[in-house]
Design a protein around this motif. Sequence first.
Motif, PDB file in Angstrom:
ATOM      1  N   VAL A   1       0.833  -1.200   0.000  1.00  0.00           N
ATOM      2  CA  VAL A   1       0.000   0.000   0.000  1.00  0.00           C
ATOM      3  C   VAL A   1       0.872   1.256   0.000  1.00  0.00           C
ATOM      4  O   VAL A   1       0.352   2.371   0.054  1.00  0.00           O
ATOM      5  CB  VAL A   1      -0.935   0.021   1.233  1.00  0.00           C
ATOM      6  CG1 VAL A   1      -1.918  -1.135   1.174  1.00  0.00           C
ATOM      7  CG2 VAL A   1      -0.130  -0.014   2.536  1.00  0.00           C
ATOM      8  N   LEU A   2       2.178   1.075  -0.073  1.00  0.00           N
ATOM      9  CA  LEU A   2       3.063   2.233  -0.126  1.00  0.00           C
ATOM     10  C   LEU A   2       2.842   3.004  -1.427  1.00  0.00           C
ATOM     11  O   LEU A   2       2.555   2.407  -2.468  1.00  0.00           O
ATOM     12  CB  LEU A   2       4.529   1.804  -0.050  1.00  0.00           C
ATOM     13  CG  LEU A   2       5.025   1.211   1.266  1.00  0.00           C
ATOM     14  CD1 LEU A   2       6.517   0.906   1.176  1.00  0.00           C
ATOM     15  CD2 LEU A   2       4.755   2.143   2.430  1.00  0.00           C
ATOM     16  N   PRO A   3       2.981   4.326  -1.386  1.00  0.00           N
ATOM     17  CA  PRO A   3       2.787   5.131  -2.601  1.00  0.00           C
ATOM     18  C   PRO A   3       3.924   4.924  -3.599  1.00  0.00           C
ATOM     19  O   PRO A   3       4.996   4.423  -3.241  1.00  0.00           O
ATOM     20  CB  PRO A   3       2.785   6.570  -2.063  1.00  0.00           C
ATOM     21  CG  PRO A   3       3.632   6.503  -0.828  1.00  0.00           C
ATOM     22  CD  PRO A   3       3.345   5.159  -0.218  1.00  0.00           C
ATOM     23  N   ASP A   4       3.672   5.297  -4.846  1.00  0.00           N
ATOM     24  CA  ASP A   4       4.718   5.195  -5.868  1.00  0.00           C
ATOM     25  C   ASP A   4       5.923   6.054  -5.504  1.00  0.00           C
ATOM     26  O   ASP A   4       7.066   5.659  -5.724  1.00  0.00           O
ATOM     27  CB  ASP A   4       4.179   5.630  -7.229  1.00  0.00           C
ATOM     28  CG  ASP A   4       3.160   4.644  -7.781  1.00  0.00           C
ATOM     29  OD1 ASP A   4       3.180   3.480  -7.345  1.00  0.00           O
ATOM     30  OD2 ASP A   4       2.352   5.045  -8.633  1.00  0.00           O
ATOM     31  N   GLU A   5       5.643   7.235  -4.966  1.00  0.00           N
ATOM     32  CA  GLU A   5       6.688   8.184  -4.592  1.00  0.00           C
ATOM     33  C   GLU A   5       6.521   8.580  -3.124  1.00  0.00           C
ATOM     34  O   GLU A   5       5.399   8.593  -2.610  1.00  0.00           O
ATOM     35  CB  GLU A   5       6.627   9.439  -5.466  1.00  0.00           C
ATOM     36  CG  GLU A   5       6.962   9.202  -6.931  1.00  0.00           C
ATOM     37  CD  GLU A   5       8.421   8.825  -7.126  1.00  0.00           C
ATOM     38  OE1 GLU A   5       9.284   9.382  -6.410  1.00  0.00           O
ATOM     39  OE2 GLU A   5       8.706   7.970  -7.989  1.00  0.00           O
ATOM     40  N   PRO A   6       7.619   8.914  -2.447  1.00  0.00           N
ATOM     41  CA  PRO A   6       7.511   9.358  -1.053  1.00  0.00           C
ATOM     42  C   PRO A   6       6.862  10.735  -0.970  1.00  0.00           C
ATOM     43  O   PRO A   6       6.699  11.429  -1.981  1.00  0.00           O
ATOM     44  CB  PRO A   6       8.964   9.400  -0.587  1.00  0.00           C
ATOM     45  CG  PRO A   6       9.745   9.633  -1.837  1.00  0.00           C
ATOM     46  CD  PRO A   6       9.010   8.902  -2.925  1.00  0.00           C
ATOM     47  N   ASN A   7       6.515  11.137   0.231  1.00  0.00           N
ATOM     48  CA  ASN A   7       5.843  12.416   0.451  1.00  0.00           C
ATOM     49  C   ASN A   7       6.874  13.541   0.518  1.00  0.00           C
ATOM     50  O   ASN A   7       7.330  13.942   1.585  1.00  0.00           O
ATOM     51  CB  ASN A   7       5.038  12.360   1.758  1.00  0.00           C
ATOM     52  CG  ASN A   7       4.061  13.502   1.871  1.00  0.00           C
ATOM     53  OD1 ASN A   7       4.273  14.580   1.318  1.00  0.00           O
ATOM     54  ND2 ASN A   7       2.972  13.283   2.597  1.00  0.00           N
ATOM     55  N   HIS A   8       7.258  14.056  -0.657  1.00  0.00           N
ATOM     56  CA  HIS A   8       8.308  15.080  -0.736  1.00  0.00           C
ATOM     57  C   HIS A   8       7.920  16.344   0.014  1.00  0.00           C
ATOM     58  O   HIS A   8       8.759  16.951   0.699  1.00  0.00           O
ATOM     59  CB  HIS A   8       8.607  15.410  -2.201  1.00  0.00           C
ATOM     60  CG  HIS A   8       9.345  14.332  -2.927  1.00  0.00           C
ATOM     61  ND1 HIS A   8      10.719  14.324  -3.054  1.00  0.00           N
ATOM     62  CD2 HIS A   8       8.890  13.223  -3.559  1.00  0.00           C
ATOM     63  CE1 HIS A   8      11.092  13.254  -3.736  1.00  0.00           C
ATOM     64  NE2 HIS A   8      10.007  12.569  -4.052  1.00  0.00           N
ATOM     65  N   LYS A   9       6.675  16.762  -0.143  1.00  0.00           N
ATOM     66  CA  LYS A   9       6.226  18.004   0.488  1.00  0.00           C
ATOM     67  C   LYS A   9       6.308  17.900   2.000  1.00  0.00           C
ATOM     68  O   LYS A   9       6.827  18.810   2.674  1.00  0.00           O
ATOM     69  CB  LYS A   9       4.792  18.319   0.053  1.00  0.00           C
ATOM     70  CG  LYS A   9       4.235  19.616   0.639  1.00  0.00           C
ATOM     71  CD  LYS A   9       5.055  20.828   0.191  1.00  0.00           C
ATOM     72  CE  LYS A   9       4.457  22.117   0.742  1.00  0.00           C
ATOM     73  NZ  LYS A   9       5.301  23.298   0.407  1.00  0.00           N
ATOM     74  N   ALA A  10       5.812  16.817   2.564  1.00  0.00           N
ATOM     75  CA  ALA A  10       5.850  16.633   4.020  1.00  0.00           C
ATOM     76  C   ALA A  10       7.287  16.513   4.510  1.00  0.00           C
ATOM     77  O   ALA A  10       7.626  17.005   5.591  1.00  0.00           O
ATOM     78  CB  ALA A  10       5.044  15.401   4.410  1.00  0.00           C
ATOM     79  N   ALA A  11       8.156  15.867   3.722  1.00  0.00           N
ATOM     80  CA  ALA A  11       9.562  15.741   4.098  1.00  0.00           C
ATOM     81  C   ALA A  11      10.248  17.103   4.111  1.00  0.00           C
ATOM     82  O   ALA A  11      11.056  17.399   4.997  1.00  0.00           O
ATOM     83  CB  ALA A  11      10.279  14.801   3.130  1.00  0.00           C
ATOM     84  N   GLU A  12       9.882  17.945   3.154  1.00  0.00           N
ATOM     85  CA  GLU A  12      10.438  19.299   3.113  1.00  0.00           C
ATOM     86  C   GLU A  12       9.980  20.110   4.324  1.00  0.00           C
ATOM     87  O   GLU A  12      10.764  20.842   4.939  1.00  0.00           O
ATOM     88  CB  GLU A  12      10.018  19.994   1.816  1.00  0.00           C
ATOM     89  CG  GLU A  12      10.614  21.393   1.664  1.00  0.00           C
ATOM     90  CD  GLU A  12      10.166  22.059   0.379  1.00  0.00           C
ATOM     91  OE1 GLU A  12      11.032  22.537  -0.367  1.00  0.00           O
ATOM     92  OE2 GLU A  12       8.929  22.107   0.124  1.00  0.00           O
ATOM     93  N   GLU A  13       8.716  19.979   4.673  1.00  0.00           N
ATOM     94  CA  GLU A  13       8.187  20.691   5.843  1.00  0.00           C
ATOM     95  C   GLU A  13       8.875  20.213   7.119  1.00  0.00           C
ATOM     96  O   GLU A  13       9.151  21.018   8.018  1.00  0.00           O
ATOM     97  CB  GLU A  13       6.676  20.476   5.933  1.00  0.00           C
ATOM     98  CG  GLU A  13       5.902  21.181   4.820  1.00  0.00           C
ATOM     99  CD  GLU A  13       4.421  20.831   4.828  1.00  0.00           C
ATOM    100  OE1 GLU A  13       4.029  19.952   5.641  1.00  0.00           O
ATOM    101  OE2 GLU A  13       3.669  21.425   4.037  1.00  0.00           O
ATOM    102  N   LEU A  14       9.162  18.913   7.196  1.00  0.00           N
ATOM    103  CA  LEU A  14       9.887  18.370   8.347  1.00  0.00           C
ATOM    104  C   LEU A  14      11.289  18.958   8.421  1.00  0.00           C
ATOM    105  O   LEU A  14      11.747  19.351   9.507  1.00  0.00           O
ATOM    106  CB  LEU A  14       9.961  16.843   8.239  1.00  0.00           C
ATOM    107  CG  LEU A  14      10.810  16.125   9.295  1.00  0.00           C
ATOM    108  CD1 LEU A  14      10.207  16.297  10.681  1.00  0.00           C
ATOM    109  CD2 LEU A  14      10.932  14.639   8.952  1.00  0.00           C
ATOM    110  N   LEU A  15      11.955  19.035   7.287  1.00  0.00           N
ATOM    111  CA  LEU A  15      13.300  19.600   7.225  1.00  0.00           C
ATOM    112  C   LEU A  15      13.303  21.058   7.689  1.00  0.00           C
ATOM    113  O   LEU A  15      14.134  21.469   8.511  1.00  0.00           O
ATOM    114  CB  LEU A  15      13.829  19.491   5.791  1.00  0.00           C
ATOM    115  CG  LEU A  15      15.227  20.040   5.512  1.00  0.00           C
ATOM    116  CD1 LEU A  15      16.280  19.242   6.276  1.00  0.00           C
ATOM    117  CD2 LEU A  15      15.519  20.004   4.011  1.00  0.00           C
TER     118      LEU A  15
END
Length: 332
Positions: free
Chosen positions: A310-324
């Motif tokens: 059930v993992l997405p094709d791509e990771p959550n780039h936007k959320a990862a950027e917000e975390l950074l």
Amino acid sequence: MDIQNIRNKINSTEYDFLRKNKNLGDRIILLTTGGSYAYGTHVETSDTDIRGVAAERKEELLGLSNFEQFEDRVTDTVIYGLRKTINLALAGNPNILEMLGTREDHLLILTEEGKCLRDHADLFLSKRVIQSFGNYATAQLRRLQNALARDSYPQAVKEQHMLNSIQGQMHHFKQKYQQFMNEDIHLYIDKSNKEDYEAEIFMDINLKHYPLRDFKSIYSEMSNVVKDYSQLNHRNKKKDALKLNKHAMHLIRLLITGSEILQGKGIHTYRAAERDYLLEIRSGNFNYEEIFAAVDKLEAEFKYAAQNTVLPDEPNHKAAEELLICIYEKML
């Protein structure tokens, strides 16, 4: 060496760089075990690998300085800059993802920011782990299997194994290299005019206006597969037996860990349930026929997990950027 001894060791003068280096010190947000100790497959002669993450200083974020990673080869210590850590994690890099999934009692330094990074490890998980864990491990294991059976395999069959490995590696080229399509480079087996070769790999290339640097990198990756096969086929059996057993053990561990990630069970770097089995492989207590029979089963399980994840094709780039950004804001 137990974890307490490792804690004592990093507080010794041998590890003073952790405290004195300008990019480390209080910039370290995560420090943990790496390698065999992290996996639970260490033996008495195992090195003490240390891995970590350090948030870049203001000079790296706003100025002209640059910091991607620190490495001390004497102590087998590698500490990545936070931005590089995030980017590698998004790419599904096993070394980084495993660092985010080590056991809690293996955490040597963990700040509030480091805990935040580990708590949000799921942001980085996607179908990219199919390639970085499973396809990579399977290709390496099949290459090893081919090398071990080289005396009984005809040359043409060996060539087919090599082609399969290269084609497996090509699956991720679309993500890695812009403008690349699989049909642009066609690889196939045909009769060879070379002495001692019954057949060999040929290629048809149809590229126009293609970035030279991308092509150089693609060629280099394919060339490395051929080089690795050559090295395996000329190995010294007695000298390399233990190394090959250890290599097979870690590749099998990758398949198991990758399957769990695809099943939505998170990242569990320490392999408690399989520890004894993995150490048996490392010690040479299984013959290679038994090992590769197990590989067949694990590969099938991995493929099933990949098809049903059930993992997405791509990771959550936007959320990862917000975390950074959130971590940087806290530290600045």
